[in-house]
Each structure stands twice: as structure tokens, then as C-alpha cells.
Design a protein around this motif. Structure first.
Motif, PDB file in Angstrom:
ATOM      1  N   LEU A 185     104.563  68.774  78.448  1.00 51.42           N
ATOM      2  CA  LEU A 185     105.543  69.855  78.359  1.00 51.42           C
ATOM      3  C   LEU A 185     105.276  70.740  77.148  1.00 51.42           C
ATOM      4  O   LEU A 185     105.411  71.970  77.215  1.00 51.42           O
ATOM      5  CB  LEU A 185     106.957  69.282  78.294  1.00 51.42           C
ATOM      6  CG  LEU A 185     107.509  68.684  79.586  1.00 51.42           C
ATOM      7  CD1 LEU A 185     108.858  68.017  79.331  1.00 51.42           C
ATOM      8  CD2 LEU A 185     107.632  69.734  80.690  1.00 51.42           C
ATOM      9  N   VAL A 186     104.901  70.140  76.024  1.00 47.72           N
ATOM     10  CA  VAL A 186     104.553  70.937  74.843  1.00 47.72           C
ATOM     11  C   VAL A 186     103.312  71.777  75.122  1.00 47.72           C
ATOM     12  O   VAL A 186     103.220  72.938  74.701  1.00 47.72           O
ATOM     13  CB  VAL A 186     104.357  70.028  73.613  1.00 47.72           C
ATOM     14  CG1 VAL A 186     103.845  70.832  72.419  1.00 47.72           C
ATOM     15  CG2 VAL A 186     105.658  69.329  73.246  1.00 47.72           C
ATOM     16  N   ASN A 187     102.343  71.210  75.839  1.00 52.18           N
ATOM     17  CA  ASN A 187     101.165  71.973  76.237  1.00 52.18           C
ATOM     18  C   ASN A 187     101.552  73.174  77.103  1.00 52.18           C
ATOM     19  O   ASN A 187     101.007  74.269  76.943  1.00 52.18           O
ATOM     20  CB  ASN A 187     100.202  71.062  76.996  1.00 52.18           C
ATOM     21  CG  ASN A 187      99.037  71.791  77.637  1.00 52.18           C
ATOM     22  OD1 ASN A 187      98.313  72.535  76.973  1.00 52.18           O
ATOM     23  ND2 ASN A 187      98.859  71.606  78.934  1.00 52.18           N
ATOM     24  N   LEU A 188     102.513  72.985  78.005  1.00 52.94           N
ATOM     25  CA  LEU A 188     102.899  74.049  78.929  1.00 52.94           C
ATOM     26  C   LEU A 188     103.840  75.064  78.299  1.00 52.94           C
ATOM     27  O   LEU A 188     103.699  76.274  78.526  1.00 52.94           O
ATOM     28  CB  LEU A 188     103.572  73.451  80.164  1.00 52.94           C
ATOM     29  CG  LEU A 188     102.726  72.559  81.074  1.00 52.94           C
ATOM     30  CD1 LEU A 188     103.574  72.036  82.220  1.00 52.94           C
ATOM     31  CD2 LEU A 188     101.508  73.305  81.601  1.00 52.94           C
ATOM     32  N   LEU A 189     104.818  74.580  77.523  1.00 45.99           N
ATOM     33  CA  LEU A 189     105.934  75.428  77.096  1.00 45.99           C
ATOM     34  C   LEU A 189     106.008  75.642  75.593  1.00 45.99           C
ATOM     35  O   LEU A 189     106.775  76.491  75.132  1.00 45.99           O
ATOM     36  CB  LEU A 189     107.259  74.818  77.579  1.00 45.99           C
ATOM     37  CG  LEU A 189     107.401  74.630  79.095  1.00 45.99           C
ATOM     38  CD1 LEU A 189     108.695  73.882  79.412  1.00 45.99           C
ATOM     39  CD2 LEU A 189     107.338  75.959  79.828  1.00 45.99           C
ATOM     40  N   GLY A 190     105.254  74.878  74.820  1.00 48.55           N
ATOM     41  CA  GLY A 190     105.338  74.983  73.377  1.00 48.55           C
ATOM     42  C   GLY A 190     106.266  73.939  72.787  1.00 48.55           C
ATOM     43  O   GLY A 190     106.742  73.024  73.473  1.00 48.55           O
ATOM     44  N   PRO A 191     106.578  74.051  71.504  1.00 47.51           N
ATOM     45  CA  PRO A 191     107.335  73.010  70.812  1.00 47.51           C
ATOM     46  C   PRO A 191     108.779  72.913  71.272  1.00 47.51           C
ATOM     47  O   PRO A 191     109.369  73.864  71.794  1.00 47.51           O
ATOM     48  CB  PRO A 191     107.252  73.428  69.339  1.00 47.51           C
ATOM     49  CG  PRO A 191     106.992  74.898  69.375  1.00 47.51           C
ATOM     50  CD  PRO A 191     106.142  75.129  70.591  1.00 47.51           C
ATOM     51  N   VAL A 192     109.358  71.725  71.034  1.00 50.31           N
ATOM     52  CA  VAL A 192     110.743  71.434  71.389  1.00 50.31           C
ATOM     53  C   VAL A 192     111.645  71.806  70.217  1.00 50.31           C
ATOM     54  O   VAL A 192     111.334  71.516  69.051  1.00 50.31           O
ATOM     55  CB  VAL A 192     110.914  69.942  71.745  1.00 50.31           C
ATOM     56  CG1 VAL A 192     112.357  69.611  72.075  1.00 50.31           C
ATOM     57  CG2 VAL A 192     109.995  69.574  72.913  1.00 50.31           C
ATOM     58  N   ALA A 193     112.797  72.428  70.509  1.00 50.86           N
ATOM     59  CA  ALA A 193     113.753  72.819  69.477  1.00 50.86           C
ATOM     60  C   ALA A 193     114.835  71.765  69.273  1.00 50.86           C
ATOM     61  O   ALA A 193     115.213  71.458  68.139  1.00 50.86           O
ATOM     62  CB  ALA A 193     114.397  74.157  69.831  1.00 50.86           C
ATOM     63  N   ARG A 194     115.384  71.212  70.361  1.00 49.63           N
ATOM     64  CA  ARG A 194     116.415  70.188  70.232  1.00 49.63           C
ATOM     65  C   ARG A 194     116.481  69.337  71.493  1.00 49.63           C
ATOM     66  O   ARG A 194     115.958  69.724  72.544  1.00 49.63           O
ATOM     67  CB  ARG A 194     117.777  70.786  69.914  1.00 49.63           C
ATOM     68  CG  ARG A 194     118.364  71.687  70.985  1.00 49.63           C
ATOM     69  CD  ARG A 194     119.773  72.150  70.591  1.00 49.63           C
ATOM     70  NE  ARG A 194     120.395  72.927  71.658  1.00 49.63           N
ATOM     71  CZ  ARG A 194     121.697  73.187  71.724  1.00 49.63           C
ATOM     72  NH1 ARG A 194     122.510  72.728  70.794  1.00 49.63           N
ATOM     73  NH2 ARG A 194     122.184  73.904  72.722  1.00 49.63           N
ATOM     74  N   VAL A 195     117.145  68.178  71.359  1.00 48.89           N
ATOM     75  CA  VAL A 195     117.182  67.171  72.417  1.00 48.89           C
ATOM     76  C   VAL A 195     118.594  66.610  72.528  1.00 48.89           C
ATOM     77  O   VAL A 195     119.290  66.443  71.519  1.00 48.89           O
ATOM     78  CB  VAL A 195     116.191  66.020  72.100  1.00 48.89           C
ATOM     79  CG1 VAL A 195     116.413  64.823  73.001  1.00 48.89           C
ATOM     80  CG2 VAL A 195     114.751  66.509  72.208  1.00 48.89           C
ATOM     81  N   SER A 196     119.010  66.310  73.748  1.00 52.68           N
ATOM     82  CA  SER A 196     120.197  65.481  73.954  1.00 52.68           C
ATOM     83  C   SER A 196     119.828  64.374  74.921  1.00 52.68           C
ATOM     84  O   SER A 196     119.026  64.574  75.841  1.00 52.68           O
ATOM     85  CB  SER A 196     121.364  66.299  74.506  1.00 52.68           C
ATOM     86  OG  SER A 196     121.059  66.816  75.789  1.00 52.68           O
ATOM     87  N   GLY A 197     120.400  63.179  74.730  1.00 52.73           N
ATOM     88  CA  GLY A 197     119.986  62.063  75.573  1.00 52.73           C
ATOM     89  C   GLY A 197     121.066  61.035  75.777  1.00 52.73           C
ATOM     90  O   GLY A 197     122.063  60.971  75.053  1.00 52.73           O
ATOM     91  N   CYS A 198     120.844  60.194  76.782  1.00 56.08           N
ATOM     92  CA  CYS A 198     121.705  59.052  77.088  1.00 56.08           C
ATOM     93  C   CYS A 198     120.780  57.900  77.468  1.00 56.08           C
ATOM     94  O   CYS A 198     119.973  58.026  78.397  1.00 56.08           O
ATOM     95  CB  CYS A 198     122.659  59.386  78.224  1.00 56.08           C
ATOM     96  SG  CYS A 198     123.801  58.050  78.644  1.00 56.08           S
ATOM     97  N   ALA A 199     120.871  56.778  76.747  1.00 52.58           N
ATOM     98  CA  ALA A 199     119.934  55.677  76.935  1.00 52.58           C
ATOM     99  C   ALA A 199     120.679  54.372  77.174  1.00 52.58           C
ATOM    100  O   ALA A 199     121.768  54.143  76.630  1.00 52.58           O
ATOM    101  CB  ALA A 199     119.040  55.534  75.707  1.00 52.58           C
ATOM    102  N   SER A 200     120.085  53.489  77.985  1.00 46.70           N
ATOM    103  CA  SER A 200     120.704  52.197  78.279  1.00 46.70           C
ATOM    104  C   SER A 200     119.633  51.158  78.578  1.00 46.70           C
ATOM    105  O   SER A 200     118.478  51.492  78.863  1.00 46.70           O
ATOM    106  CB  SER A 200     121.663  52.322  79.472  1.00 46.70           C
ATOM    107  OG  SER A 200     120.957  52.702  80.639  1.00 46.70           O
TER     108      SER A 200
END
Length: 377
Positions: A185-200
Motif C-alpha cells: 500500500l505504501v508502494n502504491l499510495l505513499g506513506p500512512v498518516a494515521r491508523v485506527s484499529g480493533c484487535a482480538s
């Protein structure tokens, strides 16, 4: 240029890929291998026609310029620190470290010594992924707006000969396999600015189904199902799902949606495949990847059809970048950015907030059109 001598530390399941990749390259030569299990190093040395050494002897060998670190994730940072302290460049399997702070310290150490750090995954250098990037860069789907990523399976304990580390810190589906998707995704779109997640955690214990440890019970210490959203600096946002708790699904590995069309990507665990493109609601059209390197099918995995597998090309590209005095693509800075993103999913799940990504990078340079590793000359 003469081939660069490399050493390999860690003679587990993945090491054959690097031994074989080096045999197919004019740029590197494996001189020696080492492992804390002496018998494992001796077996790989005999199999591949190299020397078996102790870890310290390998680090002390003046002929070895780069050491490939193939240890378990928890050992990535400490072993890489040893490699740098010996004055050698390091290329390691993903992730860069089992925690972000250790990864930061590792890159700072390398910088003070003027040494390079390279890190898998390098699959984003493959023809299938570079063809997707070329289509996006050419504006064939317009401005990227959103997307979807899915990596869903039952996990590693059914087939891997020693799967325990997958369920310990530094492992889990996000850090072990999701890393391929985020890197692409970084290769396609560039760097990530922020993230939200839910993990279990789907199952608190896993039972090994493969030899020689069949029946052994593993206590799970990392999330095995993670869902979330990545927001990119360019404004696009992508929904991401990774899990080792899923029996079956029908979701595509990667889809990117733009103002003028949609792109159906390929599995970032491999280098090739046939992406498809739909422009302005038209039918899905297969994309020709033949002009790009590292896309010819050359490997048959344990299950499934033949794939393009060129793991280790990130190492040979790093060698040429060193020779040319330019940055390499599968670099430590990229791996650090991706690791911060991976960690952010779990931290966001714990505190219920969006988390900004502090590690700033640029997209890696695209791979030139052509054939084989000569494209990097």
C-alpha cells in the motif's frame, strides 16, 4: 562488479529461499551460515555448499560484507545490533524488530556507523505490484480515494514445522503477513498518516498439526484478528482486515478505488499475478505485467499453482545501491514506517483512538522496466 560475500544467521524454514536466491544472482555469494543450533547450520551448509560457522566466527570474518538475519522476530533487533557492531551491513526478514523502540535504536546505530539496513518484504518490487503502481501513477484510476485489503486464513500451526513464534510478540497475522500488504500500500499510495484499529484473540491456544511437534499446544500472546482503517498522506483511506481465525472467504487481497476507476491488485506475498483494471465502470480488464521484472512464475508452493518468487531481490538491489551510492528500496526507513503502522493497529484498539504515524518517508522509487536484477544497474 565482483559478487559481495554474505553470511546468513538463522537456518530455519525461510533460509532455503535466500540460499537459492543468491545462487541465481551475479551480485552476491553466500560464504557461510550460522545458527545457535549447530546441527541446523551444518545441514544447510552441506545442502548449499557453503561453510558452517559459529555466529561469532561469521561476524568476525573480514570477507563477509553483509549479514542476512533470518532469526525469529524476537531476535531480529539484538542479532542485527551484533551485526552492526561487527561493522557489517544487515538485511533481515520482516519485521524490522518485535517493537518499534528497538527498531528505532537499530536504525540510529546503523546511521552512526555509516552502515545500511535492508528489510523484507521485497515482494513490492515484483512485476504484479509494479504494474499496479505504474497504472496508478499514470492516472488510469484517477485520484486514489479508498480501498480494501484482506488477508484471512486459519494460521500457520497446521503446516509450519516450528510455528510457536508466530503467536508470540513480533508475530501474529498483522506483523507476519499484514506487513506485505501495508508495504505494498505504501508502494502504491505513499506513506500512512494515521491508523485506527480493533484487535482480538480468536483462540487462546493453538495445537500444532505438523511434524515434528504435532500435538504441542501454543499459548497465543498476540491478536489473531485485526480490522482497521489506514489514512494516507495523499488523502486516500483503506479498510484492512487480517486474521488467522477464518475458515473461508471471498475477498480480494487488495482493491484500490479512484475517481476514474478501480484496481484489483494481486497477492503481495508473491511477486507476480495478473492485476485487473476497471475504468469508469467498465468491465474488468487483465493488465499485462510482462514488461516488468520479477514476474515470471518460477516456484510451486506446498499448496496452490505456480507463482513468481524472487525473495532476496531486495538484498541484491541493496548491493547495487551501495555500489552506485544511492538509496535502496527495501530499506530500514520503509520497514520502520511500516512497523509503526502495524503496531498502531493494536495500540489504537487498546485506547480507542486514531493514532498518527510519526515516522515520515517517501514512496520507494519505482522499479525500471526491463529484466532481472540488471534493471537496478
Amino acid at each position: 562488479m565482483q559478487p559481495v560475500n554474505i553470511g546468513i544467521i538463522g537456518c530455519g524454514n525461510i533460509s532455503d529461499t535466500y540460499f537459492n536466491g543468491a545462487k541465481g544472482s551475479d551480485l552476491v555469494r553466500v560464504k557461510a551460515c550460522a545458527d545457535l543450533r549447530t546441527e541446523a547450520a551444518q545441514a544447510k551448509a552441506l545442502q548449499h555448499g557453503v561453510c558452517a560457522m559459529s555466529v561469532q566466527a561469521l561476524l568476525d570474518d573480514p570477507d563477509i560484507e553483509i549479514v542476512v538475519n533470518l532469526t525469529v522476530p524476537q531476535a531480529h533487533a539484538p542479532v542485527s545490533e551484533q551485526i552492526l557492531a561487527a561493522g557489517k551491513h544487515v538485511y533481515l526478514e520482516k519485521p524490522l524488530a518485535s517493537d518499534f523502540g528497538a527498531a528505532q535504536r537499530l536504525l540510529a546505530h546503523a546511521a552512526t556507523r555509516g552502515l545500511r539496513v535492508g528489510c523484507a518484504p521485497d515482494t513490492f518490487l515484483g512485476a504484479g505490484h509494479q504494474a499496479c503502481r505504474a497504472a496508478i501513477d499514470a492516472g488510469r484510476i484517477g485520484r486514489p480515494i479508498g480501498g480494501s485489503v484482506a488477508m484471512l486464513s486459519r494460521g500457520m500451526e497446521s503446516w509450519h514445522p516450528n510455528p510457536e513464534f508466530f503467536f508470540k510478540p513480533g508475530g501474529g497475522p498483522m506483523h507476519d503477513v499484514g506487513v506485505y500488504y501495508v508495504t505494498q500500500l505504501v508502494n502504491l499510495l505513499g506513506p500512512v498518516a494515521r491508523v485506527s484499529g480493533c484487535a482480538s484473540v480468536g483462540l487462546p491456544q493453538r495445537t500444532v498439526g505438523s511434524e515434528p511437534l504435532r500435538g504441542q499446544v501454543i499459548d497465543v500472546e498476540v491478536p489473531t484478528t485485526v480490522n482497521g482503517v489506514l489514512e494516507f498522506v495523499n488523502g486516500a483511506n483503506v479498510a484492512m482486515s487480517v486474521s488467522w481465525d477464518v475458515w473461508a472467504h471471498q475477498r480480494a487481497p487488495i482493491e484500490i478505488y479512484g475517481t476514474e476507476g478501480s484496481l484489483l491488485g494481486v497477492d503481495p506475498n508473491w511477486f507476480g499475478g495478473t492485476p485487473r483494471l476497471s475504468e469508469r465502470g467498465g468491465p474488468w480488464q487483465p493488465m499485462d505485467i510482462s514488461a516488468h521484472p520479477f514476474g515470471v512464475e518460477n516456484y510451486t508452493p506446498n499448496a496452490g499453482a505456480r507463482v513468481a518468487n524472487y525473495r532476496g531481490v531486495g538484498l541484491t538491489e541493496m548491493v547495487l545501491a551501495m555500489h552506485r551510492g544511492r538509496p535502496h528500496r527495501a530499506c530500514g526507513a520503509l520497514a520502520l514506517h511500516v512497523l509503526e503502522v502495524l503496531d498502531a493497529f493494536g495500540r489504537s484498539s487498546g485506547n480507542g483512538r486514531h493514532l498518527g504515524i510519526e515516522c515520515k518517508i517517501d514512496r520507494p522509487e519505482p522499479v525500471p522496466i526491463g529484466a532481472d536484477e540488471n534493471v537496478f544497474l
